[in-house]
Design a protein around this motif. Structure first.
Motif, PDB file in Angstrom:
ATOM      1  N   GLN A 238       0.863  -1.179   0.000  1.00  9.42           N
ATOM      2  CA  GLN A 238       0.000   0.000   0.000  1.00  9.42           C
ATOM      3  C   GLN A 238       0.896   1.225   0.000  1.00  9.42           C
ATOM      4  OE1 GLN A 238      -2.793   0.466   3.210  1.00  9.42           O
ATOM      5  NE2 GLN A 238      -3.451   2.487   2.530  1.00  9.42           N
ATOM      6  N   HIS A 239       0.830   2.010  -1.072  1.00  6.26           N
ATOM      7  CA  HIS A 239       1.626   3.233  -1.188  1.00  6.26           C
ATOM      8  C   HIS A 239       0.701   4.427  -0.973  1.00  6.26           C
ATOM      9  CE1 HIS A 239       4.077   0.215  -3.291  1.00  6.26           C
ATOM     10  NE2 HIS A 239       5.100   0.940  -2.874  1.00  6.26           N
ATOM     11  N   HIS A 240       0.932   5.125   0.114  1.00 10.55           N
ATOM     12  CA  HIS A 240       0.028   6.199   0.504  1.00 10.55           C
ATOM     13  C   HIS A 240       0.503   7.549  -0.035  1.00 10.55           C
ATOM     14  CE1 HIS A 240       2.914   7.654   3.504  1.00 10.55           C
ATOM     15  NE2 HIS A 240       3.052   6.417   3.926  1.00 10.55           N
ATOM     16  N   ALA A 241      -0.393   8.522   0.013  1.00 13.46           N
ATOM     17  CA  ALA A 241      -0.080   9.882  -0.434  1.00 13.46           C
ATOM     18  C   ALA A 241       1.023  10.477   0.435  1.00 13.46           C
ATOM     19  CB  ALA A 241      -1.333  10.751  -0.368  1.00 13.46           C
ATOM     20  N   LEU A 242       1.726  11.465  -0.132  1.00 17.88           N
ATOM     21  CA  LEU A 242       2.834  12.106   0.557  1.00 17.88           C
ATOM     22  C   LEU A 242       2.398  13.432   1.173  1.00 17.88           C
ATOM     23  CD1 LEU A 242       5.636  11.533  -2.105  1.00 17.88           C
ATOM     24  CD2 LEU A 242       5.057  10.092  -0.143  1.00 17.88           C
ATOM     25  N   ILE A 243       3.137  13.850   2.184  1.00 16.87           N
ATOM     26  CA  ILE A 243       2.874  15.121   2.847  1.00 16.87           C
ATOM     27  C   ILE A 243       3.926  16.132   2.411  1.00 16.87           C
ATOM     28  CG2 ILE A 243       2.723  16.304   5.074  1.00 16.87           C
ATOM     29  CD1 ILE A 243       1.776  13.697   6.294  1.00 16.87           C
ATOM     30  N   GLY A 244       3.480  17.334   2.110  1.00 15.31           N
ATOM     31  CA  GLY A 244       4.389  18.391   1.691  1.00 15.31           C
ATOM     32  C   GLY A 244       4.352  19.567   2.652  1.00 15.31           C
ATOM     33  N   ASP A 245       5.310  20.474   2.454  1.00 19.06           N
ATOM     34  CA  ASP A 245       5.353  21.671   3.290  1.00 19.06           C
ATOM     35  C   ASP A 245       4.454  22.758   2.697  1.00 19.06           C
ATOM     36  OD1 ASP A 245       6.730  22.731   1.113  1.00 19.06           O
ATOM     37  OD2 ASP A 245       8.693  22.632   2.080  1.00 19.06           O
ATOM     38  N   ALA A 246       4.544  23.942   3.250  1.00 19.82           N
ATOM     39  CA  ALA A 246       3.676  25.031   2.813  1.00 19.82           C
ATOM     40  C   ALA A 246       3.904  25.424   1.363  1.00 19.82           C
ATOM     41  CB  ALA A 246       3.882  26.254   3.716  1.00 19.82           C
ATOM     42  N   MET A 247       5.088  25.088   0.826  1.00 23.48           N
ATOM     43  CA  MET A 247       5.409  25.387  -0.569  1.00 23.48           C
ATOM     44  C   MET A 247       5.036  24.245  -1.507  1.00 23.48           C
ATOM     45  SD  MET A 247       6.598  28.402  -0.292  1.00 23.48           S
ATOM     46  CE  MET A 247       7.317  28.662  -1.918  1.00 23.48           C
ATOM     47  N   GLY A 248       4.467  23.177  -0.965  1.00 27.25           N
ATOM     48  CA  GLY A 248       4.068  22.050  -1.800  1.00 27.25           C
ATOM     49  C   GLY A 248       5.186  21.073  -2.086  1.00 27.25           C
ATOM     50  N   ARG A 249       6.323  21.217  -1.404  1.00 25.09           N
ATOM     51  CA  ARG A 249       7.447  20.306  -1.594  1.00 25.09           C
ATOM     52  C   ARG A 249       7.315  19.148  -0.620  1.00 25.09           C
ATOM     53  NH1 ARG A 249      11.640  25.112  -0.629  1.00 25.09           N
ATOM     54  NH2 ARG A 249      10.351  25.028   1.255  1.00 25.09           N
ATOM     55  N   ARG A 250       7.465  17.918  -1.130  1.00 27.46           N
ATOM     56  CA  ARG A 250       7.323  16.775  -0.243  1.00 27.46           C
ATOM     57  C   ARG A 250       8.425  16.799   0.817  1.00 27.46           C
ATOM     58  NH1 ARG A 250      10.354  12.094  -0.935  1.00 27.46           N
ATOM     59  NH2 ARG A 250      11.675  11.943  -2.780  1.00 27.46           N
ATOM     60  N   LEU A 251       8.086  16.329   1.993  1.00 30.78           N
ATOM     61  CA  LEU A 251       9.018  16.365   3.106  1.00 30.78           C
ATOM     62  C   LEU A 251      10.164  15.390   2.885  1.00 30.78           C
ATOM     63  CD1 LEU A 251       6.471  16.436   6.087  1.00 30.78           C
ATOM     64  CD2 LEU A 251       7.488  18.357   4.846  1.00 30.78           C
ATOM     65  N   ALA A 252      11.369  15.817   3.262  1.00 36.03           N
ATOM     66  CA  ALA A 252      12.543  14.961   3.124  1.00 36.03           C
ATOM     67  C   ALA A 252      13.556  15.354   4.186  1.00 36.03           C
ATOM     68  CB  ALA A 252      13.166  15.089   1.731  1.00 36.03           C
ATOM     69  N   LYS A 253      14.183  14.350   4.809  1.00 40.54           N
ATOM     70  CA  LYS A 253      15.190  14.631   5.835  1.00 40.54           C
ATOM     71  C   LYS A 253      16.343  15.458   5.276  1.00 40.54           C
ATOM     72  CE  LYS A 253      15.695  10.326   7.139  1.00 40.54           C
ATOM     73  NZ  LYS A 253      16.194   9.116   7.841  1.00 40.54           N
ATOM     74  N   ARG A 254      16.746  15.126   4.042  1.00 37.32           N
ATOM     75  CA  ARG A 254      17.909  15.814   3.469  1.00 37.32           C
ATOM     76  C   ARG A 254      17.651  17.300   3.249  1.00 37.32           C
ATOM     77  NH1 ARG A 254      15.735  12.754  -0.701  1.00 37.32           N
ATOM     78  NH2 ARG A 254      14.924  13.948  -2.467  1.00 37.32           N
ATOM     79  N   ASP A 255      16.356  17.701   3.205  1.00 37.18           N
ATOM     80  CA  ASP A 255      16.020  19.112   3.026  1.00 37.18           C
ATOM     81  C   ASP A 255      15.752  19.804   4.360  1.00 37.18           C
ATOM     82  OD1 ASP A 255      16.208  18.820   0.267  1.00 37.18           O
ATOM     83  OD2 ASP A 255      14.102  18.260   0.061  1.00 37.18           O
ATOM     84  N   GLY A 256      15.994  19.075   5.450  1.00 41.41           N
ATOM     85  CA  GLY A 256      15.797  19.677   6.769  1.00 41.41           C
ATOM     86  C   GLY A 256      14.341  19.825   7.167  1.00 41.41           C
ATOM     87  N   ALA A 257      13.492  18.900   6.713  1.00 42.24           N
ATOM     88  CA  ALA A 257      12.075  18.970   7.068  1.00 42.24           C
ATOM     89  C   ALA A 257      11.912  18.943   8.591  1.00 42.24           C
ATOM     90  CB  ALA A 257      11.320  17.792   6.439  1.00 42.24           C
ATOM     91  N   ALA A 258      11.005  19.770   9.088  1.00 45.47           N
ATOM     92  CA  ALA A 258      10.769  19.844  10.525  1.00 45.47           C
ATOM     93  C   ALA A 258      10.410  18.464  11.065  1.00 45.47           C
ATOM     94  CB  ALA A 258       9.650  20.836  10.817  1.00 45.47           C
ATOM     95  N   GLY A 259      11.059  18.073  12.157  1.00 48.39           N
ATOM     96  CA  GLY A 259      10.893  16.737  12.684  1.00 48.39           C
ATOM     97  C   GLY A 259       9.763  16.608  13.681  1.00 48.39           C
ATOM     98  N   LEU A 260       9.380  15.347  13.933  1.00 50.66           N
ATOM     99  CA  LEU A 260       8.384  15.075  14.957  1.00 50.66           C
ATOM    100  C   LEU A 260       8.896  15.484  16.325  1.00 50.66           C
ATOM    101  CD1 LEU A 260       7.095  11.535  13.860  1.00 50.66           C
ATOM    102  CD2 LEU A 260       6.065  13.759  13.392  1.00 50.66           C
ATOM    103  N   THR A 261      10.215  15.353  16.538  1.00 49.29           N
ATOM    104  CA  THR A 261      10.791  15.734  17.818  1.00 49.29           C
ATOM    105  C   THR A 261      10.524  17.212  18.114  1.00 49.29           C
ATOM    106  OG1 THR A 261      12.524  14.062  17.658  1.00 49.29           O
ATOM    107  CG2 THR A 261      12.934  15.915  19.132  1.00 49.29           C
ATOM    108  N   ALA A 262      10.663  18.060  17.089  1.00 47.61           N
ATOM    109  CA  ALA A 262      10.413  19.495  17.287  1.00 47.61           C
ATOM    110  C   ALA A 262       8.956  19.745  17.645  1.00 47.61           C
ATOM    111  CB  ALA A 262      10.793  20.259  16.024  1.00 47.61           C
TER     112      ALA A 262
END
Length: 291
Positions: A238-262
């Motif tokens: 099952q491949h689910h939809a992706l979540i993006g930021d306010a600019m519509g860019r999908r979240l990625a660790k390499r781009d410094g996406a805000a973490g759950l820890t924050a």
């Protein structure tokens, strides 16, 4: 080759401890956890930690803490790929014995020169070492040159013939693994690769359902090919939809996406967030995006 049935039901979450989890990871783990709980199955946690140069001890602990904050608990101790290298070595040896794997001595510079753009998608390997004379390859190995090992994709897809797999969200897919070129089975700096280790582990752990983001849809073609070659069970995907930021860019660790820890440190209620994500509700500043 016929697929082998998998019982009982089991799902997994397999993060790489190379950064903090973001909201997209949260969605994946919650959907996998929910599927297991609602269907009387097991939910398992695996750390895909073969990238030793980027793995950090703090990220193992942060993952466990973030999952607990979301109300997620695994039904067994976490598995680490770094402790299972012998399994991947055996699979690679089998593919070599089948005449489907070959050593690749191309450097990073060689590969970079075949890229269409400096920051574009990874280029398809042009097959430079595929037809390297056996004597020449043996000489380089004897001299201590460390190769990557690649799958001869043309030979592999000829052996299996057409492969069709099923996605719970998208229906039937005809695998097009050849579009990936001769994938790496084992890297120079690690005796395996994402494709090989993930495929082997899902089978060895008895994973019946793989729940992950739509960005890995194409990778499933490769995993289904390896399952067919190695006569491994075939999970349901099952491949689910992706979540993006306010600019519509999908979240990625390499781009410094805000973490759950924050979010946790900011006082967000993890259980409420989990309930909202399962219901398809995103926090302010996030959106749904295509892969």
């Amino acid at each position: 080759m016929p697929a082998l049935p998998i019982q009982p039901l089991a799902t997994r979450f397999a993060p790489s401890p190379t950064g903090l989890l973001h909201l997209g990871h949260g969605l994946s783990v919650l959907l996998a956890h929910q599927w297991a709980r609602e269907n009387g199955g097991k939910f398992l946690l695996r750390f895909d930690d073969i990238d030793a140069g980027r793995v950090r001890d703090a990220y193992y602990a942060a993952t466990i803490t973030d999952l607990a904050w979301l109300g997620v608990e695994a039904d067994a101790p976490p598995v680490r790929q770094s402790s299972r290298l012998q399994l991947y070595a055996a699979a690679l040896e089998k593919l070599r014995d089948m005449g489907l794997a070959y050593p690749c001595f191309c450097s990073r510079k060689d590969l970079a020169q075949s890229a269409a753009a400096p920051h574009g998608p990874a280029p398809i390997y042009p097959g430079t070492c595929r037809n390297l004379a056996p004597d020449a390859a043996a000489a380089r190995l004897a001299a201590g040159d460390l190769p990557a090992w690649r799958l001869d994709m043309a030979a592999a897809t000829t052996r299996t013939g057409p492969i069709i797999w099923h996605d719970m969200a998208g229906g039937a897919h005809t695998a097009n693994a050849a579009a990936h070129g001769d994938i790496v089975l084992a890297r120079r700096d690690a005796p395996t690769s994402y494709h090989l280790s993930s495929t082997i582990d899902d089978a060895e752990m008895g994973i019946s359902h793989v729940v992950r983001g739509h960005d890995l849809l194409d990778a499933t073609d490769v995993h289904r090919l390896l399952q067919a070659l190695l006569t491994l069970p075939t999970p349901i995907y099952q491949h689910h939809a992706l979540i993006g930021d306010a600019m519509g860019r999908r979240l990625a660790k390499r781009d410094g996406a805000a973490g759950l820890t924050a979010m946790r440190d900011a006082g967000v209620d993890g259980l409420r967030l989990a309930a909202d994500l399962i219901d398809g509700k995103l926090p302010l500043g996030y959106c749904w995006v295509k892969a």
